[in-house]
Design an enzyme around this catalytic site. Structure first.
Site, PDB file in Angstrom:
ATOM      1  CB  SER A 248      87.121 -91.228  56.710  1.00 17.12           C
ATOM      2  OG  SER A 248      87.174 -92.515  56.130  1.00 17.12           O
ATOM      3  CE  LYS A 249      95.536 -89.689  53.773  1.00 14.62           C
ATOM      4  NZ  LYS A 249      96.653 -88.853  54.051  1.00 14.62           N
ATOM      5  NE  ARG A 250      90.284 -95.087  59.395  1.00 16.74           N
ATOM      6  CZ  ARG A 250      89.256 -95.824  59.820  1.00 16.74           C
ATOM      7  NH1 ARG A 250      89.258 -97.116  59.661  1.00 16.74           N
ATOM      8  NH2 ARG A 250      88.236 -95.260  60.426  1.00 16.74           N
TER       9      ARG A 250
END
Ligand code: GLU
Length: 478
Positions: A248-250
């Site tokens: 995930s980008k997060r």
């Protein structure tokens, strides 16, 4: 097949893999690969996101046969430009008894939800308007009461669909909600648009992430209600960052663009991504895109989630770097060399050959070659090397001896330099390394360098080499 990304501004590895598999399914079957931008979810719109999709697909070679920019027979290819097309399909389902008008207002729906929540039930529409008579509907429509159109999911029985990866999946109809197909503003919901688009665009194979697996039964009921042929479903397990978490980008996991910025080659990324959840069978791992098209088979797609392993990608990347022609490598390496080697008299093309066998990612390059620009500070301890039988005292002697020889060399090329240093070693009855090690330290200030003493001296040129050797002598003399 189609790749149907929502332009969220970020092409994560899982997205790229979906696009790649869709491309491979199409191309390995002489099919067409469409690009459809699913931009109806206005809140997720991100400026420049569509450009990232175009750029990524182009750089990876996943050229679409039809799409927003090049058109095609079943356009438009941007979902928001297709909005007018859906209502008549929903009305067709109302007509055939597979959908219905729902006039429930927000207050009523909120009330229903509250009751359901209070009794621990999953929130869903309670079917209030399912059985309105034709007359009641006509009356409400005539009175201008706002409405949505809902899918009329059978109240009993099961729905089964087949997925190429997951096999037959069966769910109880009673667990499915009468989802909205057309919203109050007359526009389709995402799920409805997706199904109608796939059909009207002639998609035969739907390749997507398995987060859509739970929507597939409702999609299937829609196909059946329309009497349309159900496409072949290929749901792909997610690409994970570890055993438990999706990339995930997060969490800072790299997107395609990040990987390129980190010095990975597009071809290596594509090759590696193809093997995330797909196996060609056999030992072979290195495949170009056309070779993947040759080898691809849906049967090789695995149900178990693939874990993205950056070390494995590095391994692919170095293999691709080594396989390049020297000219290709020099071209891609040049800008990285120039990041630290700014001296205009040094041509990056001279340095590149020293690096090709020695870097895993292109971003390794700048710090490996910075000493060409300026001699770094170094410790005289570097002159001590067991294998070469050198220490500061020996090195001082060697540098002093080699210096006048280098100053007088009739030519300044690898052959002449090597011969001079070897001859000296022979005369002194020492190993070559005993001469070369001190020279290399003096001209580079580094214990580990791409290339050895000869290549570094040659690239630096005579004046700079002598200057650095003098500096080394001065340093060793303390
Ligand atoms: N637009 C969806 C997404 O980006 C893809 C849906 C599909 O492929 O059916 O996640």
């Amino acid at each position: 097949t189609r790749f149907a990304p929502s332009p969220t501004g970020y092409m994560h590895v899982g997205n790229l893999r979906t696009a790649l598999f869709a491309y491979l399914v199409a191309k390995s079957n002489n099919g067409r690969f469409l690009l459809r931008i699913e931009d109806t979810d206005q809140e997720r719109q991100v400026e420049g996101a569509v450009e990232i999709i175009y750029k990524t697909l182009k750089e990876t070679g996943l050229q679409w046969d039809e799409g927003p920019d090049i058109g095609g027979p079943v356009g438009p290819y941007i979902q928001s430009q297709r909005m007018g097309m859906f209502k008549k399909y929903a009305e067709q389902l109302v007509e055939s008894g597979h959908a219905y008008y729902c006039f429930c207002d927000k207050e009523r729906l909120d009330e229903v939800r509250k009751v359901q929540e209070a009794s621990g039930m999953a929130p869903r529409y309670d079917g209030h308007c399912r059985n309105l008579s034709k007359e009641e509907v006509a009356e409400k429509l005539a009175a201008g009461i706002p409405y949505v159109i809902r899918q009329k999911v059978p109240t009993e029985g099961t729905v089964t669909f087949h997925d190429e990866v997951y096999g037959d999946v069966t769910v109880e109809c009673s667990t499915l909600d009468d989802q909205i197909l057309i919203k109050g503003d007359g526009m389709p919901t995402y799920n409805f648009a997706n199904v109608v688009d796939d059909h009207t665009m002639g998609i035969t194979h739907v390749i997507r992430g398995n987060e859509y697996l739970s929507s597939a039964p409702k999609y299937n009921l829609l196909y059946e209600a329309f009497g349309w042929e159900v496409p072949t479903y290929v749901h792909c397990s997610p690409v994970m960052r570890d055993q438990h978490n999706k990339m995930s980008k997060r969490h800072g996991d790299p997107s395609y663009e990040d990987l390129i910025a980190q010095g990975y080659l597009s071809e290596a990324v594509v090759n590696y991504v193809a093997l995330l959840g797909w196996a060609p069978g056999g030992e072979r791992e290195i495949y170009s895109l056309p070779e993947l098209v040759e080898a691809f088979d849906i049967k090789g797609i695995s149900k178990s989630p693939a874990i993205f392993d950056i070390d494995k990608l590095k391994y692919f990347n170095s293999a691709y770097i080594r396989a390049m022609t020297p000219e290709q490598f020099a071209a891609v390496a040049a800008p990285y060399i120039r990041q630290t080697v700014k001296n205009p008299t040094i041509d990056p093309a001279q340095i590149a050959p020293l690096l090709q066998q020695r870097c895993e990612v292109l971003t390794d390059i700048p710090e490996k070659v910075d000493f060409f620009d300026a001699l770094p500070e170094y410790d005289i301890a570097l002159y001590t090397n067991k294998k070469s039988k050198t220490d500061p005292a020996v090195s001082l002697e060697m540098l002093k001896t080699v210096r006048p020889l280098l100053a007088e060399l009739p030519a300044w090329d690898d052959e002449t330099l090597l011969a001079a240093m070897k001859d000296l070693a022979e005369r002194l009855e020492v190993k070559n390394a005993k001469v070369m090690w001190p020279v290399r330290i003096a001209v580079s200030g580094r214990a580990v360098t791409p290339g050895g003493a000869v290549e570094i001296c040659r690239i630096l040129g005579r004046d700079e080499t002598l200057r650095r050797i003098d500096a080394g002598i001065a340093k060793l003399e303390g």
